[in-house]
Design an enzyme around this catalytic site. Structure first.
Site, short mmCIF file in Angstrom:
data_model
loop_
_atom_site.label_atom_id
_atom_site.label_comp_id
_atom_site.label_asym_id
_atom_site.label_seq_id
_atom_site.Cartn_x
_atom_site.Cartn_y
_atom_site.Cartn_z
N ILE A 172 77.73 -18.23 -24.00
CA ILE A 172 78.16 -17.42 -23.00
C ILE A 172 78.63 -16.03 -24.01
CG2 ILE A 172 78.84 -18.93 -21.20
CD1 ILE A 172 81.51 -19.18 -22.39
N ASP A 173 78.94 -15.04 -23.22
CA ASP A 173 79.26 -13.92 -24.03
C ASP A 173 80.49 -13.85 -24.60
OD1 ASP A 173 76.79 -12.55 -23.10
OD2 ASP A 173 77.89 -11.94 -21.47
N LYS A 174 80.65 -13.08 -25.60
CA LYS A 174 81.91 -13.02 -26.55
C LYS A 174 83.07 -12.77 -25.48
CE LYS A 174 84.43 -9.81 -29.77
NZ LYS A 174 84.56 -8.75 -30.55
#
Length: 343
Positions: A172-174
């Site tokens: 998942i994104d930062k």
């Protein structure tokens, strides 16, 4: 009434709808060694006429299809001494040479970074990732990532996804918080990756988005690919794109925002963020796809991977995990509720 947003890809060249982008890739070509590495395995194989090159080699090697496509891209698979594309149709008598390079030494180092572990056994590790943490090392973030923390915590992680992404089955994104499952061995990794590819994992997100959605639920069915005007972004595009389907349900409505439960059917890079922007309801705080006006001074998008369900790769038991939204997320919801009730 449920609302549907549908677009169809019209590019007949794009055939691999089952291969995910980075979020679900079981092996990314950018993690493959370069051609300068010493080969540890070379073989000549025969394939039946008419089969796609990547499909045939995948079946013979027993590797993931994206791994094989990475080998093809780096010209580690040759047909009659020549490089071919992944969709090349094999001819009778073709000599297919496969070279699997030696893995590079990892540059990711163990770091003593606390992890919120929801579950752990000899095969899998389920972690609640905080907002702001990068999942794996990459340019601009070689340290302080979840992989660095995992290497400190675990003696063994699967190696299928390369030396910079050990154990990482999906990401998942930062600036997205929430649940990830990590594989401790290659068998577990393959079992989890198979579920991702078959879309049998349960993945639910919670999101705050701009604007008020009037329908109680809806589906966005629109293909996603690289934005032709900015290769660092993804977008809904008709050419060189892949199937992407997102389902959402409205949990609460506020004066300028909506609180959603979002279910992923596919797992393209930035899928929820791109689809929400596509239907004119970008995720609050999204620095890439949202408006320049940052409501509430947020330091990341209000997107949380709240639930993950999967079949345990060894026991076959269905497992489901939930993680509450971060304090900043819940505080904003409470603020919106108070503001709404005062009007």
């Amino acid at each position: 009434m449920e609302k549907e947003f549908r677009e169809s890809t019209i590019d007949s060249e794009i055939e691999d709808l089952d291969i995910e982008y980075d979020e679900e890739a079981s092996y990314s070509e950018e993690t493959l060694p370069t051609g300068s590495d010493i080969s540890v395995e070379e073989k000549v194989i025969e394939l039946p006429a008419g089969i796609r090159l990547d499909v045939g080699v995948t079946e013979v090697l027993g590797k993931s299809r994206s791994f094989v496509q990475g080998l093809i891209t780096q010209e580690c698979i040759m047909v009659n001494g020549l490089a071919k594309k992944a969709n090349y149709k094999v001819h009778t008598g073709d000599k297919i040479e496969v070279m699997i390079p030696a893995p590079r030494e990892s540059t990711a180092e163990p770091e003593n970074i606390p992890l919120e572990i929801l579950y752990e056994d000899e095969d899998v590790l389920v972690v609640n990732k905080p907002q702001g943490m990068v999942v794996h090392p990459a340019p601009g973030a070689w340290t302080g990532t979840m992989v660095n923390a995992l290497l400190f915590h675990c003696d063994n992680l699967s190696g299928i996804n390369g030396v910079l992404r050990p154990g990482i089955v999906h990401r998942i994104d930062k600036d997205t918080s929430g649940i990830l499952v990590v594989a401790k061995n290659d068998t577990a990794h393959q079992g989890l990756a198979t579920q991702l590819k078959a879309h049998t994992m349960e993945r639910k997100y919670l999101a705050l988005v701009h604007g008020v959605l009037l329908e109680p639920s809806g589906t966005v069915d629109a293909p996603i690919g690289r934005d032709p005007s900015d290769r660092k972004r993804m977008a809904v595009v008709m050419h060189h794109s892949k199937l992407a389907v997102t389902h959402y349900t409205v949990l609460e409505r506020f004066s300028e925002t909506s609180y959603l439960e979002v279910r992923l059917e596919t797992g393209r890079t930035h899928q929820i963020r791109v689809h929400m922007t596509y239907i004119k309801h970008p995720v609050l705080g999204d620095p890439v796809y949202g408006p320049k006006r940052n409501l509430y001074g947020l330091k990341g998008q209000m997107l949380h991977a709240a639930r993950l369900g999967f079949v345990h790769p060894r026991s076959g038991v269905w497992m489901k995990f939930d993680a509450p939204v971060p304090k900043s997320f819940s505080a904003l919801i409470e603020k919106l509720r108070i503001t709404q009730s005062s009007h």
